[in-house]
Structure formats: C-alpha cells, structure tokens
Design a protein around this motif. Structure first.
Motif, PDB file in Angstrom:
ATOM      1  N   ASN A 379       0.837  -1.167   0.150  1.00 47.81           N
ATOM      2  CA  ASN A 379       0.030   0.093  -0.133  1.00 47.81           C
ATOM      3  C   ASN A 379       0.947   1.168   0.073  1.00 47.81           C
ATOM      4  O   ASN A 379       2.182   1.100   0.284  1.00 47.81           O
ATOM      5  CB  ASN A 379      -0.794  -0.041   1.312  1.00 47.81           C
ATOM      6  CG  ASN A 379      -0.364   0.114   2.400  1.00 47.81           C
ATOM      7  OD1 ASN A 379      -0.004  -1.203   3.178  1.00 47.81           O
ATOM      8  ND2 ASN A 379       0.174   1.179   3.117  1.00 47.81           N
ATOM      9  N   THR A 382       1.867   7.362   2.729  1.00 45.25           N
ATOM     10  CA  THR A 382       1.287   8.821   2.303  1.00 45.25           C
ATOM     11  C   THR A 382       0.786   9.028   0.946  1.00 45.25           C
ATOM     12  O   THR A 382       1.556   8.348   0.086  1.00 45.25           O
ATOM     13  CB  THR A 382       2.424   9.665   3.043  1.00 45.25           C
ATOM     14  OG1 THR A 382       3.567   9.472   1.911  1.00 45.25           O
ATOM     15  CG2 THR A 382       3.030   9.314   4.072  1.00 45.25           C
ATOM     16  N   ILE A 422       1.947   8.509  11.114  1.00 46.88           N
ATOM     17  CA  ILE A 422       1.086   7.986  10.411  1.00 46.88           C
ATOM     18  C   ILE A 422       1.350   6.471  10.408  1.00 46.88           C
ATOM     19  O   ILE A 422       2.409   6.076  10.716  1.00 46.88           O
ATOM     20  CB  ILE A 422       1.211   8.365   8.791  1.00 46.88           C
ATOM     21  CG1 ILE A 422       0.118   7.556   8.084  1.00 46.88           C
ATOM     22  CG2 ILE A 422       2.360   7.732   8.202  1.00 46.88           C
ATOM     23  CD1 ILE A 422      -0.121   8.483   6.605  1.00 46.88           C
ATOM     24  N   ASN A 423       0.239   5.721  10.490  1.00 46.25           N
ATOM     25  CA  ASN A 423       0.362   4.099  10.329  1.00 46.25           C
ATOM     26  C   ASN A 423       0.723   3.606   9.072  1.00 46.25           C
ATOM     27  O   ASN A 423       0.839   4.166   8.180  1.00 46.25           O
ATOM     28  CB  ASN A 423      -1.015   3.600  10.725  1.00 46.25           C
ATOM     29  CG  ASN A 423      -1.590   4.068  12.124  1.00 46.25           C
ATOM     30  OD1 ASN A 423      -0.881   4.217  13.169  1.00 46.25           O
ATOM     31  ND2 ASN A 423      -2.859   4.104  12.322  1.00 46.25           N
ATOM     32  N   ASP A 425      -0.596   1.394   7.435  1.00 49.26           N
ATOM     33  CA  ASP A 425      -1.468   1.310   6.422  1.00 49.26           C
ATOM     34  C   ASP A 425      -2.011   2.569   5.786  1.00 49.26           C
ATOM     35  O   ASP A 425      -2.928   2.496   5.018  1.00 49.26           O
ATOM     36  CB  ASP A 425      -2.639   0.112   6.875  1.00 49.26           C
ATOM     37  CG  ASP A 425      -3.301   0.947   8.121  1.00 49.26           C
ATOM     38  OD1 ASP A 425      -2.899   2.274   8.379  1.00 49.26           O
ATOM     39  OD2 ASP A 425      -4.321   0.343   8.766  1.00 49.26           O
ATOM     40  N   GLY A 426      -1.459   3.692   6.246  1.00 44.66           N
ATOM     41  CA  GLY A 426      -1.767   4.831   5.689  1.00 44.66           C
ATOM     42  C   GLY A 426      -3.104   5.396   6.373  1.00 44.66           C
ATOM     43  O   GLY A 426      -3.188   6.908   6.268  1.00 44.66           O
ATOM     44  N   THR A 427      -3.275   4.928   7.656  1.00 45.13           N
ATOM     45  CA  THR A 427      -4.735   5.661   8.469  1.00 45.13           C
ATOM     46  C   THR A 427      -3.808   6.211   9.689  1.00 45.13           C
ATOM     47  O   THR A 427      -2.536   6.377   9.837  1.00 45.13           O
ATOM     48  CB  THR A 427      -5.520   4.516   9.064  1.00 45.13           C
ATOM     49  OG1 THR A 427      -4.801   3.747   9.733  1.00 45.13           O
ATOM     50  CG2 THR A 427      -5.932   3.834   7.845  1.00 45.13           C
ATOM     51  N   GLY A 428      -4.620   7.245  10.447  1.00 44.12           N
ATOM     52  CA  GLY A 428      -4.133   7.894  11.617  1.00 44.12           C
ATOM     53  C   GLY A 428      -3.185   8.876  11.267  1.00 44.12           C
ATOM     54  O   GLY A 428      -2.359   9.092  12.087  1.00 44.12           O
ATOM     55  N   LEU A 429      -3.230   9.407  10.014  1.00 48.00           N
ATOM     56  CA  LEU A 429      -2.378  10.840   9.989  1.00 48.00           C
ATOM     57  C   LEU A 429      -2.594  11.900  10.947  1.00 48.00           C
ATOM     58  O   LEU A 429      -3.472  12.321  11.132  1.00 48.00           O
ATOM     59  CB  LEU A 429      -2.709  11.456   8.522  1.00 48.00           C
ATOM     60  CG  LEU A 429      -1.602  12.614   7.961  1.00 48.00           C
ATOM     61  CD1 LEU A 429      -0.271  12.307   8.245  1.00 48.00           C
ATOM     62  CD2 LEU A 429      -2.228  13.256   6.906  1.00 48.00           C
ATOM     63  N   THR A 430      -1.504  12.152  11.579  1.00 44.78           N
ATOM     64  CA  THR A 430      -1.752  13.079  12.893  1.00 44.78           C
ATOM     65  C   THR A 430      -0.653  14.176  12.926  1.00 44.78           C
ATOM     66  O   THR A 430       0.511  14.072  12.982  1.00 44.78           O
ATOM     67  CB  THR A 430      -1.646  12.295  14.394  1.00 44.78           C
ATOM     68  OG1 THR A 430      -2.457  11.406  14.367  1.00 44.78           O
ATOM     69  CG2 THR A 430      -1.933  13.162  15.384  1.00 44.78           C
TER      70      THR A 430
END
Length: 528
Positions: A379, A382, A422-423, A425-430
């Motif tokens: 995946n 970013t 960021i995780n 897998d591309g989730t959790g961008l903080t």
C-alpha cells in the motif's frame, strides 16, 4: 531564524553592490552595507541552537544567544526545570588557565559540548584539540587532538589491494577473511589453517577487502570483485595557500562523462564447501554506484542497492544465500532521474519481511510499504499533493512512522516543514506541529517528549516542550527576543505569493528591502 538572518545580510550586500547598475552608490551606501553584520548580528537574544538530548535521559542542552555572547542551557523535561548547563565564569577561568589563553564566560571557544562521567564533566573541542572539564572541581585538561574525517567526494579511487594488512573475523570468531594476491582467503583464528576461497582475482579484477561481509551464522561471505575503471585526475592550483607564499598544486580523482567506471560485481562464498558463486549481473549491468553488502539477520540472503549510470534506474536487490540467485525487491525507473542524494529512504521491517520506501513515482515524494517476500507494493502509506521531507523514526512494534513533510495546508507557505505520524497502512495521519511556521522537532530517545522549535523570516524562534502521547505543550523553553534588533533599524523580510506564468501555480518567496528603504523611490530588483 539564523539562516534567514544570514540570507538577509547576503541580499543587502548584493543589493548595494549592484547599485551602480541602476544609480551610482555613494561611499555611505557601501559603508552601511559592510557595517550591517556588526550592527545587527548581536542584537537578537534567546535564539537557540540545536536541541541535544543527553544519553537516554529526559534532559537536553542547547546553546542560545544572550547579550554579550552565548550561554549553554540545560533543561529537565520531567521536572520542567531550566538552568545553566555549567558555571560559565568558572569554566572560562579553568580553560584560560589550562590553555594559556584568556576566555570570557559568554565567549567560550566552542559551540558544542558532550556530557561524560554521568554528567559530572564535559568534553569540548577547539584549536584542534579535545578538552575535558570537571564540573565539580572546574579543572580542565587536554585529552588529545581533534579527529578530522576526510571528505569522500569526489569518490576516492580505491587502489587494487594485493594483500590486506588486516582481516575481518567471522561472527563466531573461528575464521578471518583477508586478501592475498588479489584473492579472498580464509585462515583459522589460531592461524593454523589457511586457504584460498577464490582464484580468479588479479590486479585488473581484484577482490575488495573493504566490501567483505560475513553472514550472521559465519557460514557464508559476500564480497565485491572490482574491475577498475579509468583513473582520471583533475589538477588544481591553490594560488594563495595560508602556510606559504608560493602556490600549491594538487590533484583529485574525478571521473568525467564517458569515462569507464569501476565495475563492482558481488560474489558469494560458502565456507564449509569452499564453493564460489558468481552472481549473474543482469539486474545490475552498468553501475554508477553499489551500496555495501548487507546480510539478513537469519542469513537467508544479502541485499545491496544498485544505482545505474545515468541515475534513471535504481534497484534494491536481494541475493539468495544458498543459490546466489538475484531478484529485485524495489525497481525504480524514471524518464528523468531518480533523486537518491536527498530523498532516498529505505527501512527494512522485521528483517526484510516488509520494506518502507520513499519514491516520487506519483509526482510527489511519498512513502510506500512493500512486501519484502514478493517485492510488490502492499500500500501507499502517504499520499496527496504534498511532499514527505524525511523520516524521523519507524516504530515497528506499533507500526507507526514519524516523519516531516511540506505543503499539506492549502494557502500556506509550502516550504514550511511540519511533523506528523502515520500508521503503516496509511491511516491515522496526525500533525505534531501547528504554528504557521517552519518547524524543527527533536524527540527524546524514548519518544516520550519532543521539542518543537518554530520560526519564520518575520518571527523569531519559539521553543516548546511537548508530551508525545497527547501533543500537549508542557513548557515554553525559549522565545526569541529581537526588540533591540528592531530598534537598531532592522526590518523583517516580507513573505509574498504570486501566480506563476501558467496562471495557476503559487510561487512563494520573500522580499528583502534596504534598511533605508524609501517607498517614493525606485529600486533595482535582484532575484536570488
């Protein structure tokens, strides 16, 4: 802030030096230009240097500007306590006594320190020597010369080595690998047994000692066999050397376009059977550069990176430790060039089961997660019309990446650097930083805290201590003070944005005006 201030001085001088093109500059103009640094450089206070965490602690030190010079500061993130890193007056006196020169408390002859002996002493370097100063007795002593590393650019020519003066011991300590008659040899640690692993080495196709890499289980070795390229020397004359009146001549090795380069070819050896396996080079036929050979921790394979001459092909290659078969893990091919000098990033997760890789393949510099077993992209981590500037840390356990990036906020200066996590897998961008400014973040060794230093060309630096878990600001460590600078007549550069020639692209920049700017007059514009 410091970079912007230096740029301001440069541009002021450029402006005044080119006045004759537009109108003849006066003597006062030139005197004003050359006096700017002396007038302004010491009038900005509490401007911090780099944040330096001490070992694995939650304490850090930094150097800041103060009236009269600079001082070193120590900050405890747990206690939120700030104090001088040492007694500046006593240290100056101790150094003066030991070095035979007079030093002032706020004008110490070094810019960095290293805490040693459980922070009871510091080591510093100046005048080509290293010194140790006890912070209890305040006695300083010279401990040796400063070690200087020679720059390796342009790349240093590697002479074929018929015999290596040293050996590389196997991880289990039983064997030593060395070069003899341009070939790879092994000998037992007790020196009772010695034999050749290769017989095809020669001055024109030699085994390179510096590239020898043992597998973790000591059963295999990988090494580069090198066919030397053309050694072109570029000649220079130093017209005004500092140590003599006569000029000096020197040369450097520097290949030019079209010159034959060194051809490095990896070779695999099995120690027990003394088997040599030459790696088929179809994936790396024309190298500009090859990276060191690095074994997987379980010894199943080794990897290296291949930068093809022309920089349009860049590959991460894995070689099977048993068969010697090579396969591409990552294959970057570009019609222009692959930017490996400032943007390349690779992190092997769990001994290469996955790989985090940086690439501009979609037009923006982003991170990708690869399957290390198949060489396929799992995946894109970013994505978007913004760029990743670099990776700070990879947390394999929690599958989190801490990174810096630019251009994420529409309408804001796209050159400002912000920090995020960021995780995989591309989730959790903080976001970890908020101020509309350029940020530099320094994390504590255990990532529990971070220090955010932010500034703009019109905003002196602000230093904030934050807790990583909730990003809460725990303390304002420093806030730059430029009040005296402004009183002296300094004017901050002005940010601007204009559309490019296509009528769509935002072009960002800054304007530096002369200190005696008169809005009723016309001035030449110097684009820098």
């Amino acid at each position: 802030m410091n970079d912007y201030r230096r740029a301001a001085f440069v541009l002021f001088w450029i402006y005044l030096s080119l006045l004759p093109v537009y109108a003849q500059g006066t003597l006062a103009d030139y005197e004003r230009a050359f006096g700017l640094r002396e007038k302004f450089e010491k009038l900005a206070y509490n401007i911090p240097g780099r944040i330096n965490w001490i070992g694995k602690t939650h304490r850090f030190w930094y150097r800041r500007s103060v009236k009269g010079g600079h001082e070193f500061v120590l900050f405890d993130a747990e206690r939120l306590a700030k104090r001088p890193a040492f007694d500046h007056e006593r240290l100056a006196a101790a150094l003066s006594s030991a070095a035979g020169k007079e030093y002032k408390a706020l004008e110490l002859p070094f810019t960095t320190i290293e805490f040693v002996d459980d922070e009871r002493a510091i080591e510093v370097a100046f005048d080509d020597a290293r010194w140790k100063c006890d912070l209890t007795s305040y006695v300083c002593s010279k401990i040796g010369p400063v070690e200087r590393r020679r720059a390796e650019w342009p790349p240093r020519w590697r002479e074929p080595q018929a015999m290596s003066s040293e050996a590389k011991r196997s991880p289990d300590g039983k064997w030593e690998a060395f070069i003899k008659n341009y070939n790879l040899y092994l000998r037992s640690a007790d020196k009772k047994e010695e034999f050749a692993l290769s017989s095809d080495g020669s001055e024109g196709n030699y085994y390179d000692f510096s590239s020898i890499s043992w597998s973790p289980d000591s059963k295999k070795l990988a090494v580069y066999r090198v066919r030397p390229g053309y050694r072109r020397q570029v000649h220079y004359i130093e017209s005004s050397p500092s140590d003599q009146l006569q000029p000096k001549h020197f040369t450097i090795d520097y290949a030019k376009p079209g010159d034959v380069l060194n051809l490095e070819q990896p070779v695999l050896f099995h120690v027990e059977t003394r088997r040599q396996i030459n790696i088929e080079n179809g994936l790396f036929p024309n190298p500009y550069d090859m990276s060191p050979l690095v074994w997987r921790k379980d010894g199943r394979a080794f990897t290296f990176e291949y930068n093809q001459r022309g920089h349009q092909v860049y590959r991460v290659i894995e070689v099977d430790g048993e068969t010697g078969s090579a396969r591409p893990l990552i294959d970057e091919v570009s019609k222009t060039f692959f930017c490996y000098s400032s943007k390349k990033y690779r992190y092997d997760v769990n001994d290469g089961e996955e790989i985090i890789w940086m690439s501009e393949r979609d037009g923006w510099n982003h991170l990708y997660l690869y399957d290390g077993r198949t060489g396929k992209v799992k995946n894109q981590i970013t994505k978007g019309n913004w760029v990743v500037r670099g990776v700070e840390k990879v947390d394999e356990k929690n599958r989190v990446i801490w990174f810096r990036a630019s251009g994420m906020y529409p309408g804001k200066d796209p050159y400002f650097v912000h920090y995020y996590k960021i995780n995989f897998d591309g989730t959790g961008l903080t976001p970890l930083t908020e101020a509309d400014a350029n940020h530099t973040v320094s994390f504590s060794p255990d990532m529990e805290y971070y220090v955010d230093t932010w500034s703009r060309v019109d905003q002196p630096p602000v230093v904030e201590l934050r807790r990583t878990a909730d990003r809460k600001i725990l303390a304002e460590v420093e806030r730059g003070d430029i009040s005296d600078l402004i009183k002296a007549g300094w004017r901050a550069p002005e940010s601007f944005m204009a559309l490019g020639r296509d009528g769509k692209t935002d072009i960002w920049g800054v304007i530096f005006r002369p200190t005696n700017f008169d809005p009723t007059k016309r001035y030449p514009v110097i684009e820098y």
